[in-house]
Design an enzyme around this catalytic site. Structure first.
Site, PDB file in Angstrom:
ATOM      1  N   LYS A  41       0.834  -1.206   0.000  1.00 13.37           N
ATOM      2  CA  LYS A  41       0.000   0.000   0.000  1.00 13.37           C
ATOM      3  C   LYS A  41       0.866   1.253   0.000  1.00 13.37           C
ATOM      4  O   LYS A  41       1.857   1.324   0.735  1.00 13.37           O
ATOM      5  CB  LYS A  41      -0.906  -0.017   1.246  1.00 13.37           C
ATOM      6  CG  LYS A  41      -1.944   1.098   1.278  1.00 13.37           C
ATOM      7  CD  LYS A  41      -2.841   0.967   2.514  1.00 13.37           C
ATOM      8  CE  LYS A  41      -3.959   1.983   2.506  1.00 13.37           C
ATOM      9  NZ  LYS A  41      -4.862   1.833   3.685  1.00 13.37           N
ATOM     10  N   SER A  57      -9.875   1.880   2.572  1.00 15.34           N
ATOM     11  CA  SER A  57      -8.958   2.605   1.721  1.00 15.34           C
ATOM     12  C   SER A  57      -7.940   1.718   0.995  1.00 15.34           C
ATOM     13  O   SER A  57      -7.357   2.158   0.001  1.00 15.34           O
ATOM     14  CB  SER A  57      -8.206   3.643   2.553  1.00 15.34           C
ATOM     15  OG  SER A  57      -7.354   3.004   3.493  1.00 15.34           O
ATOM     16  N   SER A  78     -10.191  -0.477   6.741  1.00 14.11           N
ATOM     17  CA  SER A  78      -9.533  -0.256   5.445  1.00 14.11           C
ATOM     18  C   SER A  78      -8.811  -1.464   4.853  1.00 14.11           C
ATOM     19  O   SER A  78      -8.398  -1.418   3.688  1.00 14.11           O
ATOM     20  CB  SER A  78      -8.549   0.911   5.542  1.00 14.11           C
ATOM     21  OG  SER A  78      -9.237   2.137   5.443  1.00 14.11           O
TER      22      SER A  78
END
Lengths: 499, 95
Positions: free
Chosen positions: A81, A162, A186
């Site tokens: 990420k 996210s 997330s």
């Protein structure tokens, strides 16, 4: 030795076995992976592909494998990420503010990944500063969910967020594993919406050093993968105390696969009514109930008289605490030390305000404003302090509930993947996506989302919540469930270069 | 709870975020709507409950005080928008 692209659908542990057996090399696997990721560019799952770095790491992995030194992640491609700092690789946090930011250090988690011999193929897309549930709040455009297609076959649905890029690329068989971060859901919510597994470890289990900070008391880095074994292997590599993060817990790291042989017999599964009430899409409820029935058929005891009455206040608690912490954490973006800067302003203050006004996107500004308000003079007691007290109450309820059962189950998200722009104009409707995941961050417990079926062709996730530092229990349950239901092995239609 | 335009301007000033008039109005509406949802907090009895800052609080965490290399000046300044002679350059705060 030719590499069959069909092998890219394999899990990490299948790759690891093949690599150790010499069926193919890490370099061949990495080259094929990069080729597939280029073909899947349309997903927009990555902000940056790190092809040269990946090939270098693959060569190092091959050298280790040749002398029989490989571990479960050696030579295995992993997505990271873009909230995790990577040395000499730009780390944007999905924000215009950090569009050209190149860290001078690796975060601890990436350092550990490198030590394990993993091949990091790129930085995955996310909602700006991890604030969002759809990846639509990325300054680099939204990621597409490989499962969601309209009548013309166009990908028209969000992957969740996210960590939407990390979940989408695993679902699309771009990589077998990725890292996400989870502040209010997330990791788990995008994993659910994309039909893969995702774990938020116990608060303090994994180091946050070098992770771009959003809400420090809530967030954890965690793995996303396609089966319990892979998720356990990745967690094994990153877990444990870190001198550079004083909030990491001095708790021994167990073998996260130690419960794999155990099965579901005798397991007490708590089903709290509060997670099945108003707001839950009936189409999501059905596969979740079916999964609970399947566990019962395997010998699990279903415990329905557990109570978590205060979770109804969890969303407000979260949307006070997280923005408050964010307003402090994001104060560092001032146009002076690093990041985007307006340099032609009227004064120092004018430049700073314009830097932040132009560098931050709409959701980030909304949350910084909300947090600033909650902490401002006259409102601190009514909002921030009250939220922290309710947090204590919620924690206590989870603790009591998990004395009556070994694991709490619920839907991961009240709905399946929604269409682009559907919730963008209504922030609270977007926040409701995390109705069932947020309480777990507030309590600090570990949570794991596993695929448990489909609703109208879109994946549904089952959330498992365990006692603090009992991730192994959740992974054991997930492993046992995979033996009776193969939802985690369902693949979306291949994603081509077009629509 | 309805926020006024003036309150939103004040919050934006505290947060050092320059907003357009259109943004001020949009955030006024949206933040007011979000604050309405916070009312449910008052339904939870917190009499005598102490606040939680962090789920599993550790206190006085210590590590050996060892000398370790720190970042080089070049690394520290590598991402800075404005530098001069090895320093960060900022606008004058006091004229």
């Amino acid at each position: 030795m030719a590499f069959d692209p069909a092998h890219l659908d394999r899990t990490a542990h299948e790759h690891a076995a093949a690599l150790r057996a010499g069926d193919y090399t890490a370099t061949a696997l990495t080259e094929a992976t990069l080729e597939r990721l280029r073909q899947q560019e349309h997903l927009n799952a990555y902000i940056t592909l790190t092809e040269d770095l990946a090939l270098r790491q693959a060569q190092e992995a091959d050298a280790r494998l040749r002398v029989g030194e490989g571990g479960p992640l050696t030579g295995v491609p992993v997505g990271v990420k873009d909230l995790l700092s990577t040395r000499d690789v730009r780390t944007t946090a999905g924000s215009r503010m950090l569009e050209d930011f190149t860290p001078v250090l690796d975060c601890t988690v990436v350092e550990r990944l490198n030590a394990a011999g993993a091949v990091t193929v790129g930085k995955t897309n996310l909602d700006e500063f991890a604030m969002g549930s759809s990846t639509e709040h990325s300054a680099f455009g939204p990621t597409r969910n490989p499962w969601g297609r309209d009548g013309q076959g166009n990908l028209d649905r969000v992957p969740g967020g996210s960590s939407g890029g990390s979940a989408a690329t695993v679902a699309a068989r771009g990589v077998p594993l990725s890292l996400g971060t989870d502040t209010g859901g997330s990791i788990r919510q995008p994993a659910a919406l994309c039909g893969v597994l995702g774990m938020k470890p116990t608060y303090g289990r994994v180091s946050r050093f070098g992770v771009v900070a959003f809400a420090s008391s809530l967030e954890q880095v965690g793995p996303i993968g396609r089966d319990a074994e892979d998720v356990a292997d990745l967690l094994q590599a990153i877990a444990g105390q870190d001198q550079m993060d004083s909030t990491t817990a001095p708790v021994p790291v167990p073998d996260f696969k130690e419960r794999f042989a155990r099965g579901l017999d005798g397991l007490r599964v708590g089903v709290p009514a509060e997670f099945f009430g108003e707001g839950l899409d009936p189409a999501v409820r059905q596969p979740v109930e079916a999964a609970i029935d399947a566990m019962e058929a395997q010998g699990a005891t279903i415990v329905r008289d557990i109570a978590l009455p205060s979770v109804r206040a969890a969303l407000p608690v979260y949307y006070i605490i997280a923005p408050s912490e964010a307003s402090a954490n994001l104060a560092r973006y001032d146009g002076v030390k690093y990041g985007f800067a307006v340099t032609d302003g009227l004064s120092a203050e004018d430049e700073m305000a314009r830097t932040r006004g132009e560098g931050f996107g709409a959701e980030v500004k909304r949350r910084v404003m909300l947090g600033t308000y909650a902490l401002s003079a006259g409102y601190y007691d009514a909002y921030y302090l009250k939220a922290q007290k309710v947090r204590t109450v919620i924690r206590g309820e989870f603790e009591a509930a998990l004395e009556q059962c070994d694991v709490i189950v619920s839907p991961t998200s009240p709905n399946t993947a929604f269409r682009f722009a559907e919730k963008l104009d209504d922030p609270y409707a977007m926040y409701l996506n995390d109705l069932y995941t947020i309480p777990v961050n507030i309590a600090g417990n570990p949570g794991l989302s596993i695929p448990c079926g489909f609703a109208d062709g879109l994946p549904v996730g089952l959330q498992l919540v365990g006692r603090p530092f009992e991730e192994a229990t959740l992974l054991g349950v997930a492993h046992a469930y995979e033996a009776i239901a193969d939802w985690n092995r369902q693949a979306p239609p291949p994603v081509g270069t077009q629509g | 709870m309805a926020l006024t335009t003036e309150e939103v301007r004040h919050i934006a000033k505290l947060a050092r975020i320059a907003l357009t008039d259109e943004e001020i109005e949009r955030y006024r509406e949206q933040l007011s709507g979000i604050l309405d949802h916070f009312e449910v907090l008052n339904e939870v009895d917190t009499e005598g409950v102490s606040p939680t800052a962090q789920a599993f609080a550790l206190s006085n965490v210590q590590r050996p005080d060892e000398v370790r290399p720190s970042l080089s000046p070049e690394d520290v300044l590598r991402n800075a928008p404005r530098t001069e002679d090895g320093y960060l350059r900022v606008r004058a705060v006091l004229e």
